[in-house]
Design a protein around this motif. Structure first.
Motif, mmCIF file in Angstrom:
data_model
loop_
_atom_site.group_PDB
_atom_site.id
_atom_site.type_symbol
_atom_site.label_atom_id
_atom_site.label_comp_id
_atom_site.label_asym_id
_atom_site.label_seq_id
_atom_site.Cartn_x
_atom_site.Cartn_y
_atom_site.Cartn_z
ATOM 1 N N GLY A 1 10.655 2.944 -2.617
ATOM 2 C CA GLY A 1 10.520 1.610 -3.195
ATOM 3 C C GLY A 1 10.890 1.597 -4.661
ATOM 4 N N HIS A 2 10.724 0.449 -5.273
ATOM 5 C CA HIS A 2 11.121 0.278 -6.666
ATOM 6 C C HIS A 2 10.053 0.716 -7.653
ATOM 7 N N ALA A 3 8.859 0.967 -7.181
ATOM 8 C CA ALA A 3 7.779 1.401 -8.067
ATOM 9 C C ALA A 3 8.018 2.835 -8.519
ATOM 10 N N THR A 4 7.442 3.186 -9.646
ATOM 11 C CA THR A 4 7.454 4.558 -10.130
ATOM 12 C C THR A 4 6.154 5.215 -9.683
ATOM 13 N N TRP A 5 6.281 6.398 -9.042
ATOM 14 C CA TRP A 5 5.120 7.100 -8.502
ATOM 15 C C TRP A 5 4.922 8.416 -9.241
ATOM 16 N N PRO A 6 3.681 8.842 -9.443
ATOM 17 C CA PRO A 6 3.429 10.169 -10.005
ATOM 18 C C PRO A 6 4.003 11.231 -9.064
ATOM 19 N N HIS A 7 4.656 12.262 -9.644
ATOM 20 C CA HIS A 7 5.331 13.234 -8.779
ATOM 21 C C HIS A 7 4.360 13.994 -7.887
ATOM 22 N N MET A 8 3.112 14.136 -8.269
ATOM 23 C CA MET A 8 2.138 14.805 -7.392
ATOM 24 C C MET A 8 1.835 13.940 -6.165
ATOM 25 N N LEU A 9 1.762 12.634 -6.367
ATOM 26 C CA LEU A 9 1.522 11.726 -5.253
ATOM 27 C C LEU A 9 2.747 11.648 -4.343
#
Length: 141
Positions: free
Chosen positions: A109-117
């Motif tokens: 998706g277009h959201a930015t996610w923490p790389h651990m998640l």
């Protein structure tokens, strides 16, 4: 076919690590996770990367439905691919050369996610894709 998550940073003891381990266990040896340092160069020194396909997780990547990801994995499997590597970058993502060399840019998706998640989300999607291919009822449409 071996599924190999290669991720920057150390996940340590965390809820995200527990999720990754849960899906790795469900995939019964088909999922391997390799952690590398945040500043380790690509290509990955010390990790032998044989023939296979490379998927870079990237905010510019294709947002594939689970069924399409499963279909892509099935095509590669049926073409004789033995390993698919999923590269998860650090906070700054991947450089242009890594993106250009990847067989697929994949996004969530277009959201930015923490790389651990992202590791946990990817592990779940790989389990889901395998469930779809195996006809297991985990994935409901």
């Amino acid at each position: 076919m071996k599924l190999h998550i290669i991720a920057r940073g150390r996940i340590g003891q965390s809820p995200e690590a527990e999720l990754v381990e849960r899906y790795a266990t469900r995939l019964r040896g088909r999922l391997v996770v390799t952690e590398i340092g945040d500043t380790s160069p690509w290509p990955l020194f010390g990790i032998h990367l044989g023939p296979g396909r490379t998927v870079a997780l990237d905010e510019r990547g294709r947002d594939l439905p689970s069924t399409d990801l499963a279909a892509q994995l099935a095509r590669w499997r049926d073409d004789g691919v033995r390993e698919v590597r999923f590269l998860i970058g650090a906070a700054d993502g991947h450089d242009a050369a890594t993106r250009d060399k990847a067989d697929l840019l994949l996004g969530f998706g277009h959201a930015t996610w923490p790389h651990m998640l992202v590791r946990a989300m990817l592990a779940e999607q790989l389990y889901r894709a395998n469930s779809i291919l195996d006809g297991h009822p985990y994935h409901r449409e």
